[in-house]
Design an enzyme around this catalytic site. Structure first.
Site, PDB file in Angstrom:
ATOM      1  N   PHE A   1       0.933  -1.123   0.083  1.00  0.00           N
ATOM      2  CA  PHE A   1       0.152   0.103   0.018  1.00  0.00           C
ATOM      3  C   PHE A   1       1.076   1.233   0.128  1.00  0.00           C
ATOM      4  CE2 PHE A   1      -2.917   2.970   2.234  1.00  0.00           C
ATOM      5  CZ  PHE A   1      -4.164   2.705   1.636  1.00  0.00           C
TER       6      PHE A   1
ATOM      7  N   GLU B   1       4.718   8.967   2.473  1.00  0.00           N
ATOM      8  CA  GLU B   1       5.869   9.342   1.863  1.00  0.00           C
ATOM      9  C   GLU B   1       7.074   9.821   2.958  1.00  0.00           C
ATOM     10  OE1 GLU B   1       3.814  10.620  -2.257  1.00  0.00           O
ATOM     11  OE2 GLU B   1       4.730  12.408  -1.185  1.00  0.00           O
TER      12      GLU B   1
ATOM     13  N   SER C   1       0.898  11.383   8.585  1.00  0.00           N
ATOM     14  CA  SER C   1      -0.301  11.839   8.853  1.00  0.00           C
ATOM     15  C   SER C   1      -1.214  12.584   7.858  1.00  0.00           C
ATOM     16  CB  SER C   1      -0.407  12.353  10.196  1.00  0.00           C
ATOM     17  OG  SER C   1      -0.047  11.647  11.249  1.00  0.00           O
TER      18      SER C   1
ATOM     19  N   THR D   1       5.024  -1.536   3.967  1.00  0.00           N
ATOM     20  CA  THR D   1       4.858  -2.917   4.406  1.00  0.00           C
ATOM     21  C   THR D   1       4.921  -3.785   3.334  1.00  0.00           C
ATOM     22  OG1 THR D   1       3.935  -2.301   6.645  1.00  0.00           O
ATOM     23  CG2 THR D   1       3.604  -4.757   5.732  1.00  0.00           C
TER      24      THR D   1
ATOM     25  N   ARG E   1       7.340 -19.212  38.284  1.00  0.00           N
ATOM     26  CA  ARG E   1       8.518 -18.578  38.750  1.00  0.00           C
ATOM     27  C   ARG E   1       8.245 -18.291  40.307  1.00  0.00           C
ATOM     28  NH1 ARG E   1      13.861 -16.703  38.772  1.00  0.00           N
ATOM     29  NH2 ARG E   1      13.884 -14.708  39.505  1.00  0.00           N
TER      30      ARG E   1
ATOM     31  N   GLY F   1      10.024  -9.538  34.921  1.00  0.00           N
ATOM     32  CA  GLY F   1      11.333  -9.125  35.467  1.00  0.00           C
ATOM     33  C   GLY F   1      12.471  -8.760  34.613  1.00  0.00           C
ATOM     34  N   GLY F   2      13.531  -9.396  34.980  1.00  0.00           N
ATOM     35  CA  GLY F   2      14.788  -9.198  34.199  1.00  0.00           C
ATOM     36  C   GLY F   2      14.795 -10.146  33.041  1.00  0.00           C
TER      37      GLY F   2
ATOM     38  N   GLU G   1      -1.132   3.487  10.130  1.00  0.00           N
ATOM     39  CA  GLU G   1      -2.509   3.390   9.843  1.00  0.00           C
ATOM     40  C   GLU G   1      -3.108   4.630  10.643  1.00  0.00           C
ATOM     41  OE1 GLU G   1      -4.639   0.047   8.633  1.00  0.00           O
ATOM     42  OE2 GLU G   1      -2.831  -1.237   8.066  1.00  0.00           O
TER      43      GLU G   1
END
Length: 383
Positions: free
Chosen positions: A123, A127, A132, A158, A268, A339-340, A363
Protein backbone atom coordinates in the site's frame (compact mmCIF):
# COMPACT_ATOMS: atom_id res chain seq x y z
CA UNK A 1 -27.28 -9.40 21.33
CA UNK A 2 -25.47 -12.70 20.79
CA UNK A 3 -21.70 -12.57 21.21
CA UNK A 4 -21.25 -16.30 20.66
CA UNK A 5 -19.24 -17.35 17.61
CA UNK A 6 -20.82 -19.55 14.97
CA UNK A 7 -19.48 -23.05 14.35
CA UNK A 8 -17.83 -21.78 11.17
CA UNK A 9 -16.14 -18.90 12.99
CA UNK A 10 -14.93 -21.23 15.75
CA UNK A 11 -13.50 -23.55 13.10
CA UNK A 12 -11.69 -20.69 11.37
CA UNK A 13 -10.20 -19.53 14.68
CA UNK A 14 -9.07 -23.05 15.53
CA UNK A 15 -7.52 -23.45 12.09
CA UNK A 16 -5.60 -20.19 12.57
CA UNK A 17 -4.53 -21.18 16.08
CA UNK A 18 -3.18 -24.51 14.87
CA UNK A 19 -1.39 -22.80 11.98
CA UNK A 20 0.30 -20.35 14.34
CA UNK A 21 1.45 -23.13 16.67
CA UNK A 22 2.83 -25.19 13.80
CA UNK A 23 4.19 -22.67 11.31
CA UNK A 24 4.95 -19.49 13.25
CA UNK A 25 5.67 -19.96 16.96
CA UNK A 26 8.71 -22.25 16.47
CA UNK A 27 10.40 -19.63 14.26
CA UNK A 28 9.53 -16.33 15.93
CA UNK A 29 12.87 -15.71 17.67
CA UNK A 30 14.88 -16.76 14.63
CA UNK A 31 12.91 -14.50 12.29
CA UNK A 32 13.14 -11.57 14.67
CA UNK A 33 16.90 -11.89 15.05
CA UNK A 34 17.41 -12.33 11.29
CA UNK A 35 15.00 -9.46 10.50
CA UNK A 36 13.38 -11.71 7.93
CA UNK A 37 10.28 -13.91 7.91
CA UNK A 38 10.52 -17.03 5.73
CA UNK A 39 8.70 -16.01 2.55
CA UNK A 40 7.24 -19.48 2.12
CA UNK A 41 4.75 -18.51 4.84
CA UNK A 42 2.84 -16.46 2.23
CA UNK A 43 1.87 -19.44 0.10
CA UNK A 44 0.87 -21.35 3.24
CA UNK A 45 -1.38 -18.48 4.32
CA UNK A 46 -2.95 -18.46 0.88
CA UNK A 47 -3.41 -22.22 0.85
CA UNK A 48 -5.57 -22.05 3.97
CA UNK A 49 -7.67 -19.22 2.56
CA UNK A 50 -6.39 -16.63 5.03
CA UNK A 51 -5.37 -14.26 2.22
CA UNK A 52 -8.82 -14.44 0.63
CA UNK A 53 -11.15 -13.85 3.56
CA UNK A 54 -14.16 -11.66 2.65
CA UNK A 55 -13.09 -11.56 -1.03
CA UNK A 56 -15.71 -13.10 -3.38
CA UNK A 57 -15.00 -16.67 -4.42
CA UNK A 58 -15.43 -15.80 -8.10
CA UNK A 59 -12.11 -13.89 -7.88
CA UNK A 60 -10.30 -16.62 -5.95
CA UNK A 61 -11.30 -15.45 -2.48
CA UNK A 62 -12.51 -17.63 0.34
CA UNK A 63 -15.54 -15.52 1.30
CA UNK A 64 -16.45 -15.43 4.96
CA UNK A 65 -17.36 -12.48 7.13
CA UNK A 66 -15.28 -9.77 8.73
CA UNK A 67 -15.47 -11.28 12.19
CA UNK A 68 -13.79 -14.42 10.87
CA UNK A 69 -11.16 -12.16 9.33
CA UNK A 70 -10.61 -10.50 12.73
CA UNK A 71 -10.32 -13.89 14.45
CA UNK A 72 -7.58 -14.95 12.04
CA UNK A 73 -5.82 -11.60 12.35
CA UNK A 74 -5.90 -11.84 16.16
CA UNK A 75 -4.34 -15.31 16.11
CA UNK A 76 -1.62 -14.18 13.70
CA UNK A 77 -0.95 -11.15 15.91
CA UNK A 78 -0.69 -13.44 18.91
CA UNK A 79 1.90 -15.50 17.05
CA UNK A 80 3.98 -12.85 15.26
CA UNK A 81 2.87 -9.36 14.29
CA UNK A 82 5.29 -9.42 11.36
CA UNK A 83 3.24 -12.22 9.79
CA UNK A 84 -0.01 -10.51 10.73
CA UNK A 85 1.16 -7.46 8.79
CA UNK A 86 1.53 -9.48 5.59
CA UNK A 87 -2.16 -10.37 5.71
CA UNK A 88 -3.39 -6.99 6.95
CA UNK A 89 -1.71 -5.21 4.04
CA UNK A 90 -1.84 -7.64 1.12
CA UNK A 91 -5.42 -8.68 1.84
CA UNK A 92 -6.81 -5.95 4.07
CA UNK A 93 -5.49 -2.86 2.30
CA UNK A 94 -4.83 -4.08 -1.25
CA UNK A 95 -6.98 -7.07 -2.25
CA UNK A 96 -10.11 -5.82 -0.48
CA UNK A 97 -9.67 -2.40 -2.07
CA UNK A 98 -9.30 -3.90 -5.53
CA UNK A 99 -12.45 -5.95 -4.87
CA UNK A 100 -14.31 -2.78 -3.86
CA UNK A 101 -12.95 -0.24 -6.36
CA UNK A 102 -11.29 -2.11 -9.19
CA UNK A 103 -12.81 -2.72 -12.60
CA UNK A 104 -13.42 -6.24 -13.87
CA UNK A 105 -10.08 -6.47 -15.64
CA UNK A 106 -8.17 -5.35 -12.54
CA UNK A 107 -10.03 -7.83 -10.34
CA UNK A 108 -9.36 -10.71 -12.73
CA UNK A 109 -5.71 -9.77 -13.11
CA UNK A 110 -4.74 -9.31 -9.47
CA UNK A 111 -7.16 -10.94 -7.03
CA UNK A 112 -6.57 -14.65 -7.75
CA UNK A 113 -2.83 -14.28 -7.17
CA UNK A 114 -3.20 -12.10 -4.08
CA UNK A 115 -5.78 -14.35 -2.44
CA UNK A 116 -3.91 -17.55 -3.26
CA UNK A 117 -0.53 -16.37 -1.99
CA UNK A 118 1.08 -16.41 -5.43
CA UNK A 119 1.36 -12.61 -5.34
CA UNK A 120 1.72 -10.00 -2.60
CA UNK A 121 0.46 -6.45 -2.48
CA UNK A 122 1.69 -3.33 -0.73
CA UNK A 123 0.00 0.00 0.00
CA UNK A 124 1.92 3.00 -1.31
CA UNK A 125 0.56 6.01 0.56
CA UNK A 126 3.08 7.25 3.15
CA UNK A 127 5.92 9.43 1.87
CA UNK A 128 9.17 10.64 3.47
CA UNK A 129 7.60 14.06 4.05
CA UNK A 130 3.94 13.17 4.48
CA UNK A 131 2.76 10.71 7.12
CA UNK A 132 -0.40 11.86 8.86
CA UNK A 133 -0.86 14.60 6.23
CA UNK A 134 -1.46 12.08 3.44
CA UNK A 135 -3.66 14.48 1.47
CA UNK A 136 -0.60 16.58 0.65
CA UNK A 137 1.49 13.80 -0.85
CA UNK A 138 3.92 14.88 -3.57
CA UNK A 139 4.33 11.79 -5.78
CA UNK A 140 3.05 12.82 -9.24
CA UNK A 141 1.44 10.94 -12.10
CA UNK A 142 1.36 12.91 -15.36
CA UNK A 143 -0.80 11.80 -18.28
CA UNK A 144 1.20 11.15 -21.43
CA UNK A 145 -0.98 9.87 -24.23
CA UNK A 146 -2.34 6.47 -23.23
CA UNK A 147 0.01 6.26 -20.24
CA UNK A 148 0.80 7.90 -16.93
CA UNK A 149 4.40 8.70 -15.94
CA UNK A 150 4.96 8.58 -12.19
CA UNK A 151 7.74 10.18 -10.13
CA UNK A 152 8.13 10.27 -6.36
CA UNK A 153 8.98 8.23 -3.29
CA UNK A 154 7.14 6.22 -0.64
CA UNK A 155 8.39 5.33 2.84
CA UNK A 156 7.72 2.65 5.50
CA UNK A 157 5.87 0.44 3.02
CA UNK A 158 4.94 -2.92 4.55
CA UNK A 159 5.59 -5.84 2.14
CA UNK A 160 7.47 -3.32 0.00
CA UNK A 161 10.39 -5.51 -1.06
CA UNK A 162 8.21 -8.60 -1.47
CA UNK A 163 5.27 -7.11 -3.29
CA UNK A 164 4.28 -7.88 -6.87
CA UNK A 165 1.92 -4.90 -7.07
CA UNK A 166 1.74 -1.52 -5.37
CA UNK A 167 -1.58 0.16 -4.73
CA UNK A 168 0.00 3.55 -5.30
CA UNK A 169 -1.39 7.00 -4.59
CA UNK A 170 -0.14 9.93 -6.65
CA UNK A 171 -1.17 13.46 -7.49
CA UNK A 172 -2.68 13.73 -10.98
CA UNK A 173 -3.51 17.43 -11.06
CA UNK A 174 -2.61 20.69 -9.37
CA UNK A 175 -5.71 20.83 -7.19
CA UNK A 176 -4.40 21.39 -3.64
CA UNK A 177 -4.96 18.82 -0.94
CA UNK A 178 -6.61 15.47 -1.28
CA UNK A 179 -8.79 16.31 -4.31
CA UNK A 180 -5.84 15.94 -6.66
CA UNK A 181 -4.91 12.38 -5.61
CA UNK A 182 -5.56 9.27 -7.72
CA UNK A 183 -4.98 5.54 -7.17
CA UNK A 184 -2.94 3.24 -9.43
CA UNK A 185 -2.08 -0.45 -9.53
CA UNK A 186 1.62 -0.55 -10.39
CA UNK A 187 3.47 -3.85 -10.95
CA UNK A 188 6.74 -3.76 -9.02
CA UNK A 189 8.74 -5.01 -12.01
CA UNK A 190 7.90 -1.84 -13.94
CA UNK A 191 11.11 -0.10 -15.10
CA UNK A 192 12.04 2.86 -12.93
CA UNK A 193 10.60 1.46 -9.68
CA UNK A 194 13.29 0.63 -7.12
CA UNK A 195 12.93 -0.73 -3.57
CA UNK A 196 15.22 -0.52 -0.55
CA UNK A 197 14.73 -2.48 2.68
CA UNK A 198 14.37 -0.43 5.86
CA UNK A 199 16.62 -2.02 8.50
CA UNK A 200 17.11 -1.33 12.20
CA UNK A 201 13.45 -1.16 13.18
CA UNK A 202 12.51 -1.28 16.85
CA UNK A 203 9.83 -3.90 16.22
CA UNK A 204 8.21 -5.87 13.40
CA UNK A 205 11.76 -6.78 12.46
CA UNK A 206 10.76 -9.74 10.33
CA UNK A 207 8.42 -7.67 8.22
CA UNK A 208 9.58 -6.58 4.76
CA UNK A 209 9.43 -2.80 5.18
CA UNK A 210 10.76 -0.67 2.34
CA UNK A 211 11.31 2.69 0.73
CA UNK A 212 10.02 2.87 -2.85
CA UNK A 213 11.47 5.27 -5.39
CA UNK A 214 9.71 5.92 -8.71
CA UNK A 215 11.69 7.53 -11.51
CA UNK A 216 9.74 7.99 -14.75
CA UNK A 217 7.67 4.89 -14.06
CA UNK A 218 5.37 4.48 -17.05
CA UNK A 219 2.06 2.63 -16.62
CA UNK A 220 -0.93 2.35 -18.97
CA UNK A 221 -4.07 4.36 -18.25
CA UNK A 222 -5.72 1.04 -17.36
CA UNK A 223 -3.60 1.03 -14.19
CA UNK A 224 -5.76 3.86 -12.81
CA UNK A 225 -8.16 2.42 -10.21
CA UNK A 226 -11.39 4.28 -9.74
CA UNK A 227 -12.02 7.76 -11.15
CA UNK A 228 -9.14 10.18 -11.45
CA UNK A 229 -9.04 12.43 -8.37
CA UNK A 230 -10.78 9.88 -6.10
CA UNK A 231 -7.60 8.30 -4.78
CA UNK A 232 -7.80 9.89 -1.35
CA UNK A 233 -11.33 8.55 -0.85
CA UNK A 234 -10.10 5.11 -1.89
CA UNK A 235 -7.18 5.32 0.55
CA UNK A 236 -9.36 6.44 3.45
CA UNK A 237 -11.94 3.71 2.84
CA UNK A 238 -9.14 1.14 2.82
CA UNK A 239 -7.63 2.51 6.02
CA UNK A 240 -10.98 2.52 7.83
CA UNK A 241 -11.21 -1.24 7.42
CA UNK A 242 -7.46 -1.55 7.91
CA UNK A 243 -7.81 -0.05 11.39
CA UNK A 244 -10.11 -2.92 12.29
CA UNK A 245 -7.38 -5.33 11.23
CA UNK A 246 -4.72 -3.49 13.23
CA UNK A 247 -7.01 -3.52 16.27
CA UNK A 248 -7.49 -7.28 15.92
CA UNK A 249 -3.74 -7.76 15.68
CA UNK A 250 -3.31 -5.68 18.83
CA UNK A 251 -5.79 -7.94 20.61
CA UNK A 252 -3.51 -10.79 19.61
CA UNK A 253 -0.48 -9.04 21.10
CA UNK A 254 -2.43 -8.45 24.31
CA UNK A 255 -3.56 -12.08 24.46
CA UNK A 256 0.01 -13.26 23.94
CA UNK A 257 1.13 -10.97 26.78
CA UNK A 258 -1.61 -12.35 29.03
CA UNK A 259 -0.78 -15.97 28.24
CA UNK A 260 2.92 -15.39 28.84
CA UNK A 261 2.40 -13.48 32.10
CA UNK A 262 0.00 -16.04 33.56
CA UNK A 263 2.25 -18.95 32.60
CA UNK A 264 5.41 -17.37 33.97
CA UNK A 265 3.79 -16.15 37.19
CA UNK A 266 2.66 -19.67 37.97
CA UNK A 267 6.16 -21.11 37.49
CA UNK A 268 8.44 -18.41 38.90
CA UNK A 269 9.00 -18.61 42.66
CA UNK A 270 10.22 -15.83 44.93
CA UNK A 271 10.27 -15.84 48.73
CA UNK A 272 9.25 -19.48 48.70
CA UNK A 273 6.08 -19.33 46.59
CA UNK A 274 4.94 -18.61 43.02
CA UNK A 275 4.82 -14.92 42.20
CA UNK A 276 1.24 -15.47 41.01
CA UNK A 277 0.25 -15.51 44.67
CA UNK A 278 1.33 -11.89 45.20
CA UNK A 279 -1.41 -9.31 44.86
CA UNK A 280 0.59 -6.75 42.91
CA UNK A 281 1.45 -9.39 40.30
CA UNK A 282 -2.22 -10.31 40.15
CA UNK A 283 -2.98 -6.64 39.58
CA UNK A 284 -0.65 -6.53 36.56
CA UNK A 285 -2.26 -9.63 35.11
CA UNK A 286 -5.82 -8.47 35.75
CA UNK A 287 -5.10 -5.15 34.04
CA UNK A 288 -3.91 -7.04 30.96
CA UNK A 289 -7.01 -9.24 30.95
CA UNK A 290 -9.42 -6.30 31.12
CA UNK A 291 -7.60 -4.45 28.34
CA UNK A 292 -7.64 -7.52 26.09
CA UNK A 293 -11.35 -8.17 26.56
CA UNK A 294 -12.30 -4.53 26.04
CA UNK A 295 -10.17 -4.26 22.90
CA UNK A 296 -11.59 -7.49 21.52
CA UNK A 297 -15.19 -6.36 21.99
CA UNK A 298 -14.51 -2.98 20.35
CA UNK A 299 -12.97 -4.80 17.40
CA UNK A 300 -15.82 -7.27 17.07
CA UNK A 301 -18.25 -4.34 17.04
CA UNK A 302 -16.50 -2.92 13.98
CA UNK A 303 -16.68 -6.27 12.19
CA UNK A 304 -20.38 -6.52 12.98
CA UNK A 305 -21.04 -3.03 11.59
CA UNK A 306 -19.11 -3.79 8.40
CA UNK A 307 -20.94 -7.07 7.84
CA UNK A 308 -24.30 -5.39 8.36
CA UNK A 309 -23.47 -2.61 5.94
CA UNK A 310 -23.65 0.11 8.59
CA UNK A 311 -21.29 3.10 9.07
CA UNK A 312 -18.16 1.88 10.83
CA UNK A 313 -15.33 4.40 10.35
CA UNK A 314 -15.65 6.07 13.76
CA UNK A 315 -15.98 2.71 15.51
CA UNK A 316 -12.87 1.52 13.66
CA UNK A 317 -10.92 4.54 14.91
CA UNK A 318 -12.13 3.89 18.46
CA UNK A 319 -11.12 0.24 18.26
CA UNK A 320 -7.73 1.04 16.74
CA UNK A 321 -7.03 3.76 19.30
CA UNK A 322 -7.95 1.68 22.32
CA UNK A 323 -6.51 -1.63 21.14
CA UNK A 324 -3.14 -0.19 20.12
CA UNK A 325 -2.67 1.68 23.38
CA UNK A 326 -3.93 -1.37 25.29
CA UNK A 327 -1.40 -3.60 23.52
CA UNK A 328 1.41 -1.33 24.70
CA UNK A 329 0.11 -1.44 28.28
CA UNK A 330 -0.37 -5.20 28.15
CA UNK A 331 3.12 -5.87 26.83
CA UNK A 332 4.68 -3.53 29.40
CA UNK A 333 2.76 -5.18 32.24
CA UNK A 334 3.80 -8.62 31.06
CA UNK A 335 7.42 -7.54 30.95
CA UNK A 336 7.08 -6.31 34.52
CA UNK A 337 5.81 -9.74 35.57
CA UNK A 338 8.84 -11.36 33.95
CA UNK A 339 11.27 -8.95 35.58
CA UNK A 340 14.81 -9.15 34.23
CA UNK A 341 14.04 -12.22 32.14
CA UNK A 342 11.55 -10.16 30.16
CA UNK A 343 14.43 -8.05 28.91
CA UNK A 344 16.12 -10.81 26.90
CA UNK A 345 14.78 -12.28 23.69
CA UNK A 346 14.73 -15.89 24.87
CA UNK A 347 11.39 -14.95 26.38
CA UNK A 348 8.49 -13.55 24.30
CA UNK A 349 7.52 -10.37 26.11
CA UNK A 350 10.38 -8.16 24.98
CA UNK A 351 9.35 -8.70 21.36
CA UNK A 352 5.74 -7.99 22.28
CA UNK A 353 6.78 -4.63 23.74
CA UNK A 354 8.70 -3.74 20.59
CA UNK A 355 6.00 -4.90 18.20
CA UNK A 356 3.20 -3.21 20.13
CA UNK A 357 4.80 0.21 20.07
CA UNK A 358 4.39 0.79 16.33
CA UNK A 359 0.69 -0.01 16.50
CA UNK A 360 0.02 3.44 17.93
CA UNK A 361 1.75 4.98 14.91
CA UNK A 362 0.80 3.37 11.63
CA UNK A 363 -2.52 3.44 9.78
CA UNK A 364 -3.17 6.66 11.68
CA UNK A 365 -1.48 7.65 14.93
CA UNK A 366 -3.38 7.68 18.21
CA UNK A 367 -3.60 11.45 17.91
CA UNK A 368 -5.13 11.22 14.43
CA UNK A 369 -7.67 8.68 15.72
CA UNK A 370 -8.68 11.12 18.45
CA UNK A 371 -9.15 13.87 15.87
CA UNK A 372 -11.33 11.58 13.75
CA UNK A 373 -13.43 10.53 16.74
CA UNK A 374 -13.73 14.09 18.00
CA UNK A 375 -14.77 15.38 14.58
CA UNK A 376 -17.43 12.65 14.31
CA UNK A 377 -18.85 13.48 17.73
CA UNK A 378 -18.82 17.28 17.40
CA UNK A 379 -19.27 17.75 13.69
CA UNK A 380 -16.33 20.16 13.69
CA UNK A 381 -13.37 19.31 11.47
CA UNK A 382 -9.78 19.71 12.68
CA UNK A 383 -8.46 19.59 9.12
Amino acid sequence: MDLALTEEQEAVRELARDFVAREITPHVVEWDRAENVDRSIVKKLGGLGFLGLTVPEEYGGSGGDHLAYCLVTEELGRGDSSVRGIVSVSLGLVAKTIAAWGDEEQKRRWLPGLTGGDAIGCFGLTEPGTGSDAGNLTTRAVRDGDDYVINGAKMFITNGTWADVVLLFARTNDTPGHKGVSAFLVPTDTPGLSRTTVHGKLGLRGQATAELVLEDVRVPASALMGPEGKGFSIAMSALAKGRMSVAAGCVGIGQAALDAAVGYAGEREQFGKPIASYQLVQELISDIAVDVDAARLLTWRVADLVDRGLPFATAASQAKLFASEAAVRAANNALQVFGGYGYIDEYPVGKLVRDARVMTLYEGTSQIQKLIIGRALTGVSAF
